[in-house]
Design a protein around this motif. Structure first.
Motif, PDB file in Angstrom:
ATOM      1  N   LEU A   1       0.797  -1.142  -0.013  1.00 30.47           N
ATOM      2  CA  LEU A   1       0.071  -0.082   0.160  1.00 30.47           C
ATOM      3  C   LEU A   1       1.029   1.187   0.142  1.00 30.47           C
ATOM      4  CD1 LEU A   1      -2.671  -0.965   2.616  1.00 30.47           C
ATOM      5  CD2 LEU A   1      -2.697  -1.441   0.216  1.00 30.47           C
TER       6      LEU A   1
ATOM      7  N   GLY B   1      -5.629   5.584   1.812  1.00 27.64           N
ATOM      8  CA  GLY B   1      -6.816   5.458   1.282  1.00 27.64           C
ATOM      9  C   GLY B   1      -6.369   4.484   0.195  1.00 27.64           C
ATOM     10  N   ALA B   2      -5.241   3.826   0.094  1.00 26.07           N
ATOM     11  CA  ALA B   2      -5.211   2.600  -0.835  1.00 26.07           C
ATOM     12  C   ALA B   2      -5.791   1.403  -0.168  1.00 26.07           C
ATOM     13  CB  ALA B   2      -3.605   2.350  -0.999  1.00 26.07           C
ATOM     14  N   LYS B   3      -6.456   0.321  -0.987  1.00 26.22           N
ATOM     15  CA  LYS B   3      -7.017  -0.776  -0.576  1.00 26.22           C
ATOM     16  C   LYS B   3      -6.276  -1.948  -0.994  1.00 26.22           C
ATOM     17  CE  LYS B   3     -11.603   1.413  -0.163  1.00 26.22           C
ATOM     18  NZ  LYS B   3     -13.008   1.266  -0.724  1.00 26.22           N
TER      19      LYS B   3
ATOM     20  N   SER C   1      -9.482  -0.804  -6.707  1.00 27.13           N
ATOM     21  CA  SER C   1     -10.138   0.645  -6.167  1.00 27.13           C
ATOM     22  C   SER C   1      -9.265   1.670  -6.489  1.00 27.13           C
ATOM     23  CB  SER C   1     -10.172   0.204  -4.747  1.00 27.13           C
ATOM     24  OG  SER C   1     -11.113  -0.880  -4.314  1.00 27.13           O
TER      25      SER C   1
ATOM     26  N   CYS D   1      -7.561   5.019  -5.835  1.00 24.89           N
ATOM     27  CA  CYS D   1      -7.041   5.678  -4.579  1.00 24.89           C
ATOM     28  C   CYS D   1      -6.891   7.355  -4.999  1.00 24.89           C
ATOM     29  CB  CYS D   1      -5.671   5.267  -4.322  1.00 24.89           C
ATOM     30  SG  CYS D   1      -4.805   5.806  -2.774  1.00 24.89           S
TER      31      CYS D   1
ATOM     32  N   GLU E   1      -8.275  11.391  -3.916  1.00 29.92           N
ATOM     33  CA  GLU E   1      -8.862  12.026  -2.812  1.00 29.92           C
ATOM     34  C   GLU E   1     -10.215  12.764  -3.040  1.00 29.92           C
ATOM     35  OE1 GLU E   1      -5.755  14.922  -1.284  1.00 29.92           O
ATOM     36  OE2 GLU E   1      -4.243  13.145  -1.251  1.00 29.92           O
TER      37      GLU E   1
ATOM     38  N   THR F   1      -4.198   3.593  -8.328  1.00 33.75           N
ATOM     39  CA  THR F   1      -4.655   2.631  -7.338  1.00 33.75           C
ATOM     40  C   THR F   1      -3.922   2.643  -5.907  1.00 33.75           C
ATOM     41  OG1 THR F   1      -3.038   0.794  -7.908  1.00 33.75           O
ATOM     42  CG2 THR F   1      -5.161   0.864  -9.045  1.00 33.75           C
ATOM     43  N   GLY F   2      -2.855   3.330  -5.762  1.00 35.01           N
ATOM     44  CA  GLY F   2      -2.355   3.325  -4.508  1.00 35.01           C
ATOM     45  C   GLY F   2      -1.668   2.059  -4.361  1.00 35.01           C
TER      46      GLY F   2
ATOM     47  N   GLU G   1       3.510   1.691  -8.892  1.00 33.86           N
ATOM     48  CA  GLU G   1       2.380   1.818  -8.676  1.00 33.86           C
ATOM     49  C   GLU G   1       1.180   1.013  -9.843  1.00 33.86           C
ATOM     50  OE1 GLU G   1      -1.363   4.978  -6.973  1.00 33.86           O
ATOM     51  OE2 GLU G   1       0.816   5.617  -7.606  1.00 33.86           O
TER      52      GLU G   1
ATOM     53  N   PRO H   1     -13.694   8.231  -4.696  1.00 29.13           N
ATOM     54  CA  PRO H   1     -12.763   7.777  -4.229  1.00 29.13           C
ATOM     55  C   PRO H   1     -13.121   6.220  -3.487  1.00 29.13           C
ATOM     56  CG  PRO H   1     -12.731  10.055  -3.508  1.00 29.13           C
ATOM     57  CD  PRO H   1     -14.353   9.688  -4.483  1.00 29.13           C
ATOM     58  N   GLY H   2     -12.171   5.269  -3.495  1.00 27.38           N
ATOM     59  CA  GLY H   2     -12.485   4.169  -3.175  1.00 27.38           C
ATOM     60  C   GLY H   2     -13.235   3.219  -4.074  1.00 27.38           C
TER      61      GLY H   2
END
Length: 158
Positions: free
Chosen positions: A20, A24-26, A41, A43, A45, A60-61, A102, A119-120
């Motif tokens: 990660l 906010g990264a999943k 997902s 990523c 803001e 995606t983060g 990334e 976001p997400g």
């Protein structure tokens, strides 16, 4: 589940090390236990608007660690494509086993009204597959087949 050092010493199911990279990264996840794809997902803001015909880079983060001999293919999510006309701009993304940066998804919208990525939101899915890596060599001739050089539509009804 804890943080892995990247080595699969569990003796059980294979693991995919995922780093990660920012808040906010999943972690990628399957929608159901039988899903081949792992959802990726956004990523971001704040929401990202994609107007018809535009291409938006959606980070995606995360970064992943594939094993040598594996490839990660990034596909669109069928719901986004069918309902909203949002698809990957390059059709299928290819992530090589030696890439550690990334993951990002380049999305385009085919509908007049456009689309806004939240976001997400799950924006794509990745599938990890083994890949053959033969070395190309020049050949004077190729083996004959029933199809031969027949191209698009050549195997249709006659």
């Amino acid at each position: 589940m804890g943080i892995s050092d990247g080595n699969n010493n569990t003796g059980g199911a294979p693991v995919l090390p995922v780093k990660l990279l920012r808040p906010g990264a999943k972690l990628p996840r399957r929608g159901t236990p039988g899903s081949a794809g792992l959802d990726l997902s956004a990523c971001i803001e704040e929401p990202v608007e994609i107007r018809r015909g535009e291409i938006a880079k959606i980070p995606t983060g995360i970064a992943i660690q594939l094993e040598p001999g594996q490839v990660c293919l990034v596909f669109g999510r069928s719901g986004l494509g069918a309902r909203h006309g949002v698809v990957p701009a390059n059709a299928v993304g290819v992530v090589d086993s030696d890439y550690r940066g990334e993951l990002a998804v380049f999305l385009t919208c085919q509908k007049e009204e456009g689309y806004t990525v939240q976001p997400g939101e799950r924006v794509a899915q990745m599938v990890i597959l083994p890949v053959a890596m033969p070395e190309p060599v020049e050949a004077r001739e190729l083996d004959e087949t029933q199809r031969g050089a027949g191209g698009f539509g050549s195997t249709g009804a006659r």
